[in-house]
Design an enzyme around this catalytic site. Structure first.
Site, mmCIF file in Angstrom:
data_model
loop_
_atom_site.group_PDB
_atom_site.id
_atom_site.type_symbol
_atom_site.label_atom_id
_atom_site.label_comp_id
_atom_site.label_asym_id
_atom_site.label_seq_id
_atom_site.Cartn_x
_atom_site.Cartn_y
_atom_site.Cartn_z
ATOM 1 C CG MET A 22 -24.507 17.295 -20.388
ATOM 2 S SD MET A 22 -25.642 18.546 -21.023
ATOM 3 C CE MET A 22 -25.841 19.573 -19.578
ATOM 4 C CD GLN A 62 -3.191 -1.046 1.938
ATOM 5 O OE1 GLN A 62 -3.065 -0.538 3.047
ATOM 6 N NE2 GLN A 62 -4.330 -1.553 1.490
HETATM 7 C C1 LIG Z 1 -16.957 10.915 -13.344
HETATM 8 C C2 LIG Z 1 -17.531 11.402 -14.623
HETATM 9 N N1 LIG Z 1 -17.590 10.584 -15.702
HETATM 10 C C3 LIG Z 1 -18.126 11.022 -16.852
HETATM 11 C C4 LIG Z 1 -18.612 12.296 -16.962
HETATM 12 C C5 LIG Z 1 -19.201 12.773 -18.274
HETATM 13 N N2 LIG Z 1 -20.645 13.091 -18.128
HETATM 14 C C6 LIG Z 1 -21.072 14.355 -17.935
HETATM 15 S S1 LIG Z 1 -22.725 14.437 -17.716
HETATM 16 C C7 LIG Z 1 -22.894 12.770 -17.917
HETATM 17 C C8 LIG Z 1 -24.251 12.124 -17.843
HETATM 18 C C9 LIG Z 1 -24.825 12.138 -16.488
HETATM 19 O O1 LIG Z 1 -25.980 11.351 -16.490
HETATM 20 P P1 LIG Z 1 -27.066 11.466 -15.355
HETATM 21 O O2 LIG Z 1 -26.415 11.439 -14.034
HETATM 22 O O3 LIG Z 1 -28.132 10.485 -15.584
HETATM 23 O O4 LIG Z 1 -27.596 12.949 -15.546
HETATM 24 P P2 LIG Z 1 -28.527 13.567 -16.706
HETATM 25 O O5 LIG Z 1 -27.602 14.296 -17.625
HETATM 26 O O6 LIG Z 1 -29.230 12.453 -17.367
HETATM 27 O O7 LIG Z 1 -29.425 14.507 -15.978
HETATM 28 C C10 LIG Z 1 -21.655 12.174 -18.153
HETATM 29 C C11 LIG Z 1 -21.448 10.744 -18.407
HETATM 30 C C12 LIG Z 1 -18.510 13.115 -15.817
HETATM 31 N N3 LIG Z 1 -18.921 14.386 -15.833
HETATM 32 N N4 LIG Z 1 -18.002 12.643 -14.663
#
Ligand SMILES: Cc1ncc(C[n+]2csc(CCOP(=O)(O)OP(=O)(O)O)c2C)c(N)n1
Ligand SMILES: [Mg+2]
Lengths: 565, 158
Positions: A473, A113
């Site tokens: 998004m 670790q």
């Molecule tokens: C840790 C991380 N991985 C990937 C992303 C890229 N990302 C931005 S918004 C999103 C979608 C989020 O989905 P959800 O929580 O369902 O929210 P919604 O947009 O559907 O309201 C992703 C994958 C991020 N911001 N953070």
């Protein structure tokens, strides 16, 4: 007093007035956990993942204005916490994060670790320390708290080898810090301030551009007074939500990629930008060469490196926003608010042309409605955290914020999984307010284990899952810019969120109608328990307006007018 | 704000402590910037060291790096101007069979001389502006130098 390194950590926490520590134990930090067991001056909250400990400390800090504290073990404990450090660094959140390390004699041997923690944290902390001798520990602890909260705040990481936590040395916390190389200037240059005031008095279409630095500096009420007395309209960044109250007539709204039409147009037409605690983030400015093209720029910030980094400042003022705005208020008599009457009218017209709104749907709840509804039902009584995605933007757009530190969201790093643990920290800091986390069906799963933390510690966070069965998004970008190729964003396969909450001892609600939503929220608030409220919302809703990445602020995609289709 | 790459000399006064060097070099590497040369030595009778960094980059990025350098907790001062007196040293090892008096004359033209003679090789040292060191190293090529070491530039603002 002669005490061990581990005891020094505890004593320093007590001296700093720490009342809550978030963390997770392990081999290298056990000496410190042993001392935590023996004391009763502060509470320790055991998160179920180290990333969540740091996010909880961030939420705690943002809601309280105090330094957040997290504690983790070496190796995987530390690497799990890195996302939290990076998040706090991007959003200038003051934290002290303490990690255990393998004993000095084993450092560099690929011991169990062992990881070069300070090597990793260097680029995502304001400062960090590897403690090699317990004699240095009182000074380092005191410096860490001081550095975290002063200047442009940020996370400070202290890595302590296990033998150093056992080493017994003299402890004296009443030491004068001798930080010859670290002296943040907090007073703005009076000549520059005078020039800025003159520029404001001469401007025809000045615009306040308010940023998160105002909240860090606890300057929101000075800024409110300044805005009021000058009669100059204001836009807020996502991070500044709550600096002005939503019902302030001079608040145009949020600007940037998902800012309101009026805010972005105001920024495009202004002749003088008055930037307070902002950093001209690319999500705010859009195409830089077109940003506030015809305007001079006043830029007040504590961080000299932020000034003229992206947009040249004609009136740079390095200093604490609170001090600078207070100094400006003394000369506010030179500014005549009547001069801006027609400018204010222009903005009202922008707002009437394309107000920030959404279209209701007869079949499914619209996510924006949920945010607005929570605002109507809880308003000022709730603190609002969010995860990352569409739901986050809707929260920023539609919640009626009334005060600073009410809105807690991962802005700079955009960390999915931030919301729930942050909301736990917020509730720990501010138990009298309801702690709401607006989250998505994607994000909630990134720190869902915090159900256990919240249930165990009876920290009643209400998670409102705006379930669109999508990584919404990303799906929105795919719909708009990738010809509807929805690559790996369809979340049709889902857990049973109600049972999931129940499995940990929380309450789950699944709602499809407005009436069900009202009932669920009311019930969750009354029962005062950890809750998931899963709201089945319209799947294909897009966040509008939208400035496509790299486009000019005034070139927005807008909500289609009703009947356009 | 020009974007073209320019040679820049940055001097930094820092607390002489562990890890301070990586804090500084990280700011360059994190932006994909190469450090052409770097010298560090303690400043006498103080807790500080002085670094001289030679790099190439756009004015805007170097300005940003300079500001970020200021922000590092152990950094006391950063100098980044055009008007610096710069010197660099080079040591060369040459077979003893070459024309030593010619070599000595060449070295003298660059503020240097032969400082060591061994059984098979000699070592010469020159000290001059970095540009002139380039010239010297070009000129010395014909004497078949076996090894060359440059110190990197040190600089003081006028
Ligand atoms: C840790 C991380 N991985 C990937 C992303 C890229 N990302 C931005 S918004 C999103 C979608 C989020 O989905 P959800 O929580 O369902 O929210 P919604 O947009 O559907 O309201 C992703 C994958 C991020 N911001 N953070
Ligand atoms: Mg979603």
């Amino acid at each position: 007093m002669q005490i061990s390194g581990a005891q020094m950590v505890i004593e320093a926490f007590i001296a700093e007035g720490v009342d809550t520590v978030f963390g997770y134990p392990g081999g290298a930090i056990m000496n410190v956990y042993d001392e935590i067991y023996k004391q009763d001056k502060f509470q320790h909250i055991l998160n179920r993942h180290e990333q969540a400990s740091v996010h909880a400390a961030e939420g705690y800090s943002k809601a309280s204005g105090k330094v957040g504290v997290a504690m983790i073990t070496s190796g995987p404990g530390f690497t799990n916490a890195v996302t939290g450090l990076a998040d706090a660094y991007m959003d200038s959140i003051p934290l002290v994060v303490i990690s255990g390390q393998v004993p000095m004699s084993l450092i560099g041997t690929d011991a169990f670790q062992e990881i070069d923690a300070v090597g990793i944290s260097r680029s995502c902390t304001k400062h960090n320390y590897l403690v090699t001798d317990a004699k240095d520990l009182p000074r380092i602890l005191k410096e860490a708290f001081y550095i975290a909260r002063t200047g442009r705040p940020g996370p400070v990481h202290i890595d302590i080898p296990k033998d150093v936590t056992a080493q017994i040395e003299e402890f004296d916390y009443d030491i004068e810090l001798d930080l010859e190389t670290y002296k943040p200037h907090t007073k703005g240059n009076p000549r520059q301030i005078k020039k800025a005031i003159e520029a404001i008095a001469k401007a025809k279409r000045p615009l306040f551009y308010l940023g998160g630095g105002i909240i860090n500096a606890n300057a929101a009420y000075e800024v409110r007074e300044f805005v009021q007395k000058t009669g100059i309209p204001a836009v807020e960044t996502f991070m500044a939500r709550g600096v002005l109250s939503f019902d302030d007539k001079l608040l145009i709204g949020m600007l940037g990629m998902h800012g309101s039409y009026a805010s972005n147009m105001a920024m495009s037409e202004t002749d003088l930008v008055i930037g307070l605690g902002v950093r001209f983030d690319d999500r705010v400015t859009g195409k830089l060469s077109e940003f506030a093209k015809n305007a001079d720029v006043i830029h007040v910030d504590i961080d000299p490196a932020s000034i003229s980094k992206l947009v040249n400042a004609d009136y740079p003022i390095v200093g604490d926003v609170k001090n600078v705005v207070s100094d400006m208020l003394e000369q506010v008599g030179k500014i005549d608010s009547n001069n801006y009457e027609s400018w204010r009218e222009t903005i009202i017209n922008f707002n009437e042309l394309h107000p920030l709104t959404f279209h209701e749907d007869s079949e499914r709840i619209k996510p924006q409605w949920v945010v607005k509804r929570v605002g109507e039902l809880l308003g000022d009584d709730a603190n609002i955290s969010t995860d990352v995605g569409q739901h986050q933007m809707w929260a920023g757009q539609f919640y009626p914020f009334t005060r600073p530190r009410q809105f807690i969201s991962s802005s700079g790093l955009g960390t999915m999984g931030f919301g729930f643990p942050a909301a736990i920290g917020v509730k720990a800091a501010s138990p009298e307010k309801t702690s709401i986390n607006f989250t998505g069906d994607g994000s909630i799963l990134m720190n869902v284990q915090e159900l256990m933390t919240a249930v165990e510690k009876k920290i009643p966070v209400i998670n409102i899952i705006l379930n669109n069965n999508f990584l919404g998004m990303v799906r929105q970008w795919q719909t708009l810019f990738y010809d509807k190729r929805h690559s790996e964003t369809d979340l049709s396969v889902q857990p049973d969120f109600v049972k999931l909450a129940e499995a940990f001892g929380g309450i789950g609600y699944r709602v499809k109608t407005k009436e069900e939503f009202d009932a669920a929220l009311k019930d969750a608030v009354e029962k005062n328990v950890v809750a998931f409220i899963e709201v089945i919302v319209h799947r294909m809703e897009n966040v509008m307006p939208m400035v496509p990445s790299g486009g000019s602020l005034f070139n927005m995609m807008l909500l289609e007018k009703k009947g356009d289709k | 704000m020009t974007e073209e790459n320019q040679r820049r000399v940055v001097s930094v006064i820092v607390i002489n402590e562990a890890s301070v060097l990586s804090r500084i070099t990280d700011l360059f590497s994190g932006r994909g910037y190469n450090i052409t040369s770097l010298t560090v030595a303690p400043i006498p009778d103080s807790r500080y060291s002085r670094l001289t960094i030679v790099t190439a980059g756009s004015v805007r990025v170097i300005e940003q790096i300079t500001k970020q350098l200021h922000k590092l907790i152990p950094v006391l001062r950063v100098y980044e101007h055009e008007d610096m007196v710069e010197k660099e040293m080079a040591m060369i090892k040459i077979p003893i069979t070459e024309n030593l008096s010619d070599i000595n004359i060449l070295c003298e033209a660059y503020n240097g001389k032969i400082v060591n003679t061994g059984e098979n090789t000699i070592i010469a040292i020159v000290t001059d502006e970095p540009k002139r060191i380039d010239n010297f190293l070009n000129a010395i090529k014909r004497y078949n130098p076996k090894e060359i070491v440059r110190s990197g530039a040190v600089a003081l603002e006028r």
